[in-house]
Motif scaffolding. Structure first.
Motif, PDB file in Angstrom:
ATOM      1  N   ALA A  27       0.817  -1.203   0.000  1.00 31.93           N
ATOM      2  CA  ALA A  27       0.000   0.000   0.000  1.00 31.93           C
ATOM      3  C   ALA A  27       0.859   1.265   0.000  1.00 31.93           C
ATOM      4  N   VAL A  28       2.071   1.171   0.536  1.00 30.96           N
ATOM      5  CA  VAL A  28       2.930   2.349   0.666  1.00 30.96           C
ATOM      6  C   VAL A  28       3.992   2.388  -0.424  1.00 30.96           C
ATOM      7  N   PHE A  29       4.679   1.278  -0.620  1.00 33.99           N
ATOM      8  CA  PHE A  29       5.782   1.227  -1.573  1.00 33.99           C
ATOM      9  C   PHE A  29       5.394   0.405  -2.790  1.00 33.99           C
ATOM     10  N   SER A  30       6.135   0.586  -3.833  1.00 33.97           N
ATOM     11  CA  SER A  30       5.935  -0.270  -5.001  1.00 33.97           C
ATOM     12  C   SER A  30       7.290  -0.703  -5.537  1.00 33.97           C
ATOM     13  N   GLY A  31       7.314  -1.801  -6.235  1.00 37.31           N
ATOM     14  CA  GLY A  31       8.550  -2.252  -6.853  1.00 37.31           C
ATOM     15  C   GLY A  31       9.528  -2.854  -5.873  1.00 37.31           C
ATOM     16  N   ARG A  32      10.764  -2.383  -5.922  1.00 34.90           N
ATOM     17  CA  ARG A  32      11.826  -2.969  -5.107  1.00 34.90           C
ATOM     18  C   ARG A  32      11.654  -2.704  -3.616  1.00 34.90           C
ATOM     19  N   TRP A  33      11.025  -1.619  -3.237  1.00 30.35           N
ATOM     20  CA  TRP A  33      10.843  -1.337  -1.813  1.00 30.35           C
ATOM     21  C   TRP A  33       9.964  -2.391  -1.169  1.00 30.35           C
ATOM     22  N   ASP A  34       9.013  -2.864  -1.924  1.00 31.20           N
ATOM     23  CA  ASP A  34       8.130  -3.912  -1.422  1.00 31.20           C
ATOM     24  C   ASP A  34       8.928  -5.176  -1.116  1.00 31.20           C
ATOM     25  N   GLU A  35       9.786  -5.569  -2.025  1.00 33.75           N
ATOM     26  CA  GLU A  35      10.608  -6.764  -1.807  1.00 33.75           C
ATOM     27  C   GLU A  35      11.597  -6.557  -0.667  1.00 33.75           C
ATOM     28  N   ALA A  36      12.129  -5.348  -0.530  1.00 36.90           N
ATOM     29  CA  ALA A  36      13.067  -5.067   0.560  1.00 36.90           C
ATOM     30  C   ALA A  36      12.381  -5.192   1.918  1.00 36.90           C
ATOM     31  N   ALA A  37      11.145  -4.720   2.012  1.00 41.00           N
ATOM     32  CA  ALA A  37      10.411  -4.828   3.274  1.00 41.00           C
ATOM     33  C   ALA A  37      10.123  -6.292   3.602  1.00 41.00           C
ATOM     34  N   LYS A  38       9.810  -7.073   2.572  1.00 43.71           N
ATOM     35  CA  LYS A  38       9.558  -8.490   2.820  1.00 43.71           C
ATOM     36  C   LYS A  38      10.835  -9.214   3.240  1.00 43.71           C
ATOM     37  N   ARG A  39      11.958  -8.875   2.644  1.00 49.83           N
ATOM     38  CA  ARG A  39      13.221  -9.503   3.041  1.00 49.83           C
ATOM     39  C   ARG A  39      13.620  -9.110   4.458  1.00 49.83           C
ATOM     40  N   LEU A  40      13.363  -7.850   4.821  1.00 51.64           N
ATOM     41  CA  LEU A  40      13.631  -7.421   6.199  1.00 51.64           C
ATOM     42  C   LEU A  40      12.772  -8.212   7.173  1.00 51.64           C
ATOM     43  N   ALA A  41      11.530  -8.450   6.817  1.00 51.93           N
ATOM     44  CA  ALA A  41      10.649  -9.232   7.690  1.00 51.93           C
ATOM     45  C   ALA A  41      11.142 -10.668   7.821  1.00 51.93           C
ATOM     46  N   VAL A  42      11.671 -11.224   6.744  1.00 55.96           N
ATOM     47  CA  VAL A  42      12.196 -12.588   6.806  1.00 55.96           C
ATOM     48  C   VAL A  42      13.426 -12.639   7.703  1.00 55.96           C
ATOM     49  N   ILE A  43      14.261 -11.601   7.669  1.00 59.69           N
ATOM     50  CA  ILE A  43      15.433 -11.539   8.538  1.00 59.69           C
ATOM     51  C   ILE A  43      15.015 -11.429   9.999  1.00 59.69           C
ATOM     52  N   ILE A  44      13.968 -10.684  10.268  1.00 56.35           N
ATOM     53  CA  ILE A  44      13.488 -10.496  11.642  1.00 56.35           C
ATOM     54  C   ILE A  44      12.759 -11.736  12.145  1.00 56.35           C
ATOM     55  N   TYR A  45      12.310 -12.589  11.226  1.00 62.10           N
ATOM     56  CA  TYR A  45      11.476 -13.728  11.587  1.00 62.10           C
ATOM     57  C   TYR A  45      12.154 -14.683  12.570  1.00 62.10           C
ATOM     58  N   LEU A  46      13.376 -15.099  12.299  1.00 67.33           N
ATOM     59  CA  LEU A  46      14.031 -16.089  13.165  1.00 67.33           C
ATOM     60  C   LEU A  46      14.252 -15.599  14.599  1.00 67.33           C
TER      61      LEU A  46
END
Length: 93
Positions: A27-46
């Protein structure tokens, strides 16, 4: 007090994970920012999935609470670990 802070921190991290993985960044970002936020969430997951429950268990052992209260908090922790896995479900589907 440490125990409450750890549980509230875990709940806040689960909310962040759920928002970042589902539709929050879309809803906020589009393109690469979206993927970066998802990768950050995956890093925070463990750390959220494994690290915080371990810290809560160690704080429980030192708290001196009665056994029945420790079991209740352990049940809440189990539910929060399950909620963490549900928050990450859209990322792995």
């Amino acid at each position: 007090m440490k125990l409450r802070a750890l549980v509230f921190l875990q709940i806040a991290c689960i909310v962040f994970l759920g928002a970042a993985i589902r539709e929050g960044p879309n809803a906020v970002f589009s393109g690469r920012w979206d993927e970066a936020a998802k990768r950050l969430a995956v890093i925070i997951y463990l750390p959220v999935w494994i690290g915080i429950p371990i810290l809560v268990c160690r704080a429980l052992n030192r708290s001196g609470l009665p056994a029945w209260k420790r079991w209740i908090i352990a049940g809440i922790e189990a539910a929060l670990v399950y909620a963490t896995m549900l928050a990450m479900l859209p990322a792995v589907q």
